[in-house]
Write a protein that holds these residues in place. Sequence first.
Motif, PDB file in Angstrom:
ATOM      1  N   GLY A  68      -7.075  19.235 -17.031  1.00  0.00           N
ATOM      2  CA  GLY A  68      -5.976  19.764 -16.215  1.00  0.00           C
ATOM      3  C   GLY A  68      -6.085  21.347 -15.678  1.00  0.00           C
ATOM      4  O   GLY A  68      -5.893  21.888 -14.732  1.00  0.00           O
ATOM      5  N   GLN A  69      -6.309  22.175 -17.194  1.00  0.00           N
ATOM      6  CA  GLN A  69      -6.280  23.427 -17.027  1.00  0.00           C
ATOM      7  C   GLN A  69      -7.535  24.000 -16.045  1.00  0.00           C
ATOM      8  O   GLN A  69      -7.390  24.792 -15.055  1.00  0.00           O
ATOM      9  CB  GLN A  69      -6.467  24.154 -18.288  1.00  0.00           C
ATOM     10  CG  GLN A  69      -5.234  23.784 -19.149  1.00  0.00           C
ATOM     11  CD  GLN A  69      -5.419  24.367 -20.350  1.00  0.00           C
ATOM     12  OE1 GLN A  69      -6.580  24.047 -21.060  1.00  0.00           O
ATOM     13  NE2 GLN A  69      -4.471  25.069 -21.066  1.00  0.00           N
ATOM     14  N   GLU A  71      -8.805  22.134 -13.540  1.00  0.00           N
ATOM     15  CA  GLU A  71      -8.868  21.910 -12.214  1.00  0.00           C
ATOM     16  C   GLU A  71      -7.787  22.990 -11.436  1.00  0.00           C
ATOM     17  O   GLU A  71      -8.127  23.430 -10.341  1.00  0.00           O
ATOM     18  CB  GLU A  71      -8.192  20.457 -12.045  1.00  0.00           C
ATOM     19  CG  GLU A  71      -7.855  19.947 -10.800  1.00  0.00           C
ATOM     20  CD  GLU A  71      -7.350  18.626 -10.420  1.00  0.00           C
ATOM     21  OE1 GLU A  71      -6.828  18.512  -9.433  1.00  0.00           O
ATOM     22  OE2 GLU A  71      -7.555  17.879 -11.263  1.00  0.00           O
TER      23      GLU A  71
END
Length: 191
Positions: A68-69, A71
């Motif tokens: 997530g980070q 992306e």
Amino acid sequence: MSDIDTAKSLTGLLNGIAQKAYHNHGEVTEDLLRTELYPDLSPEDFHALHDKMRGLLKSIAMADMDPGQLEAFLTAQMKRQGGGGMSEGQASALSRFWRSQRARVRESLLAQSRWEPGLRGLAWRVDLQTSSGRGPEAAPGGPVALLELELGRPSQVSEYVCLECDEVTVNQVLKKMADIQRSIDTVVHRS
């Protein structure tokens, strides 16, 4: 260069940067990477690409970014204006590379951050001391704990340290360990 060739070259560049920076392969040089992966690129253009990818990889590795980070980071990099941004192909190559190499890079960074050798193993037993001294007046001793510590770094041969502790010393060590555990529990329960 086709999109597939560009992706392969960029993945090779990222692998080369990681080999040099995180896996201590000094023979991987910037010139070698340019010659093998980007022979048609001028030295100045390749140097700019190399420095940009090295900086991005360093940022990702130091933050140990989860998917997530990563992306969010890559999306922000693609939106940057001017020469500092990156293409979608570069972001995709970085994302694939990080997903496959994250564990190895993290392990390497942890190993590089250790200054002293770590504890690899511990063996122990309790024996009875046959005597507390030499000669005919020697009296039999009490129980002793024999500890063998295996110390070393991942890339080195282990060293062994042997310790002999009497009952008083073992009790002192156990008391210190209990104190440490209480301190840890205090900090954990406070947060």
